[in-house]
Design a protein around this motif. Sequence first.
Motif, short mmCIF file in Angstrom:
data_model
loop_
_atom_site.label_atom_id
_atom_site.label_comp_id
_atom_site.label_asym_id
_atom_site.label_seq_id
_atom_site.Cartn_x
_atom_site.Cartn_y
_atom_site.Cartn_z
N GLY B 43 -0.80 11.52 -4.70
CA GLY B 43 0.34 10.42 -4.62
C GLY B 43 1.62 10.73 -5.40
O GLY B 43 1.31 11.73 -6.27
N PRO B 44 2.64 9.89 -5.42
CA PRO B 44 2.89 9.13 -4.67
C PRO B 44 2.99 9.53 -2.91
O PRO B 44 3.70 10.34 -2.91
CB PRO B 44 4.36 8.34 -4.77
N LEU B 45 2.20 8.75 -2.46
CA LEU B 45 2.32 8.91 -0.72
C LEU B 45 2.43 8.04 0.22
O LEU B 45 2.46 6.77 -0.40
CB LEU B 45 1.13 9.82 -0.16
N ASP B 46 3.00 8.34 1.39
CA ASP B 46 3.20 7.19 2.25
C ASP B 46 1.80 6.51 2.74
O ASP B 46 0.86 7.25 3.05
CB ASP B 46 3.58 7.72 3.67
N ILE B 47 1.89 5.20 2.70
CA ILE B 47 0.67 4.41 3.25
C ILE B 47 0.94 3.35 4.42
O ILE B 47 2.24 3.11 4.62
CB ILE B 47 -0.20 3.83 2.11
N LYS B 48 -0.04 2.73 4.86
CA LYS B 48 0.33 1.55 5.91
C LYS B 48 1.20 0.64 5.27
O LYS B 48 1.08 0.27 4.10
CB LYS B 48 -1.07 1.12 6.46
N SER B 49 2.13 0.07 6.37
CA SER B 49 2.99 -0.90 5.92
C SER B 49 2.32 -1.94 5.24
O SER B 49 3.01 -2.69 4.61
CB SER B 49 4.13 -0.90 6.82
N ASN B 50 1.09 -2.63 5.93
CA ASN B 50 0.62 -3.75 5.61
C ASN B 50 0.01 -3.77 4.00
O ASN B 50 -0.37 -4.67 3.49
CB ASN B 50 -0.40 -4.30 6.41
N SER B 51 -0.14 -2.49 3.55
CA SER B 51 -0.82 -2.39 2.31
C SER B 51 0.33 -1.89 1.27
O SER B 51 -0.17 -1.84 0.02
CB SER B 51 -1.94 -1.57 2.30
N GLN B 52 1.46 -1.77 1.75
CA GLN B 52 2.51 -1.50 0.95
C GLN B 52 3.07 -2.64 -0.19
O GLN B 52 2.86 -3.95 0.55
CB GLN B 52 3.81 -0.92 1.57
N SER B 53 3.44 -2.28 -1.30
CA SER B 53 3.87 -3.45 -2.33
C SER B 53 5.23 -3.14 -2.54
O SER B 53 5.67 -2.08 -2.90
CB SER B 53 2.91 -3.43 -3.29
N ILE B 54 6.37 -4.07 -2.38
CA ILE B 54 7.67 -3.73 -2.54
C ILE B 54 7.96 -3.70 -4.01
O ILE B 54 9.06 -2.97 -4.23
CB ILE B 54 8.50 -4.81 -1.90
N GLU B 55 7.27 -3.91 -4.88
CA GLU B 55 7.54 -3.50 -6.20
C GLU B 55 6.93 -2.61 -7.02
O GLU B 55 7.13 -2.18 -8.10
CB GLU B 55 7.60 -5.18 -6.97
N LYS B 56 5.70 -2.25 -6.62
CA LYS B 56 5.00 -1.21 -7.33
C LYS B 56 4.13 -0.50 -6.45
O LYS B 56 3.59 -0.91 -5.30
CB LYS B 56 4.17 -1.99 -8.39
N ALA B 57 3.56 0.69 -6.70
CA ALA B 57 2.72 1.41 -6.05
C ALA B 57 1.39 0.79 -5.89
O ALA B 57 0.89 0.22 -6.83
CB ALA B 57 2.45 2.83 -6.84
N THR B 58 0.62 1.08 -4.59
CA THR B 58 -0.62 0.69 -4.44
C THR B 58 -1.85 1.55 -4.98
O THR B 58 -1.56 2.84 -4.41
CB THR B 58 -0.88 0.18 -3.11
N LEU B 59 -2.63 1.06 -5.86
CA LEU B 59 -3.48 2.10 -6.00
C LEU B 59 -4.72 2.04 -5.26
O LEU B 59 -5.35 0.88 -5.24
CB LEU B 59 -3.89 1.96 -7.69
N GLU B 60 -5.35 2.96 -5.06
CA GLU B 60 -6.46 2.77 -4.17
C GLU B 60 -7.61 3.90 -4.78
O GLU B 60 -7.46 5.00 -5.28
CB GLU B 60 -6.30 3.76 -2.54
N VAL B 61 -8.66 3.45 -4.99
CA VAL B 61 -9.62 3.97 -5.85
C VAL B 61 -11.19 4.08 -4.92
O VAL B 61 -11.49 3.27 -4.13
CB VAL B 61 -10.13 3.36 -7.12
#
Lengths: 236, 218
Positions: B43-61
């Motif tokens: 990352g940072p990479l493109d993710i599904k728009s419903n899990s995007q957050s407009i203010e910060k990166a979404t972390l997936e573990v």
Amino acid sequence: MKISIGDVALPGDYCEEICEVAEKSKVIIGPGLRKEADRVYITKPGVLKKRSPCTYWVDSYQKRYVPSRGENIIGVVVQKAGDIFRVDVGGSITAALSYLSFEGATKKNRPEVQVGDVVYAKMLVASKDMEPELVCVDSHGKKGRLGVLTDGFVFKCSLNLIRKILNPSCPLLESLKNEWPFEVAAGMNGRIWIKANSMRETIAVGNAILGAEYLNDEEIKTMCNNIAAILAGHVS
Amino acid sequence: MGVEDENNFKLRPMKCELNYLSKSDGSAILAQGETVVLVSVNGPLDIKSNSQSIEKATLEVLFCGKGGKPSVADRFKENVIKQTCETAILGCLYPRTGISLTIQELEDYGGLLTCTVNCACLALLNSGMAMRHMVAAISCAVNEVGNLVLEPSYEQVQSSRALLHFVFESREKNLVTGFTEGSFSEDTYEEALARCRLASELVFDFYRDIVRKYSNVI
């Protein structure tokens, strides 16, 4: 932890020298540094560097590209959407390249760019909140060295290898260019395009660049001589 | 191993290799004693728009145990690591993107979670992701007689009365994450916290040594 110029910097460290200089004059803080309230904090691991008079940055290791304004990059056209091309630059989203931002392009006279073409372009707009935008002309409307790259071979590498070989003090391209003719374009997004007369020569340039990643200047010169000798057939 | 007195201690030997995986944006393999963990960061990479957050990166573990079967305990570990890393990463610099952290357990001889957090931090350092601070995890066990054992071994964990894990940040050595198992007194907790805070210094020194080793050639 408090650090000074030339030290190993890690995220969470801070540098007071920058703040002291900033009181007297304007300073430019580059990648890896971030101003928070009263201090300048490090955000990336690497070495804190300074260029006179007052530019500071952290040299760090990175493989993923984050678009930044004014950089020349190598991208692959992935889609034609109306009047823009979508270009994969290796960042989180594709960049937009308008068909009018080519030399001599008009609404009638569209540039010949196909999906899958490799373009050498400049980042015109790059901000964290917007889609990056590319251009293939400079401010005078001339293409210069930008545009579609035909033939050749593209490969990926780390971002700091690009910075290393583009550094004017790096002997790599300097010593290779006297050995045999080739063209090379290095994108700040970690992609390199090479074009040489034969496949053998192309691979030799590619190996020389990739091999230079962890070598110092002297070792690079030796390596280039070795590769040139092998290519010339003196050593098998 | 263990604690001799308050100011003279050492952690289990740590061995690390950065950039262990060639294709991921950042990766690290870390051995703390005999516990070994491999972490890869993308990352940072493109993710599904419903899990995007407009203010910060979404972390997936994603945590993969040795057996390969996902379990509830793994989800717990994922959650702990996710929340710890979210405080460390400057996610606001990469809005609407995703950062994925994949963890593979290789050997577990006690202290798996601390090793995982430390390894995740090293992988993040390797990826060049902007971070607010680094994190260091230290575990501490309370044995049968009530003494504190820093960085317990597998046998010590099995026989311990309580197990305390702490994660500290590198700026002010504040506590970022803390979780405990078993029963112990408040004083024990305070003492364990103080000792682990001292020990976290060693982990940060270890990170610095690693960066120093490669930073002169890049």
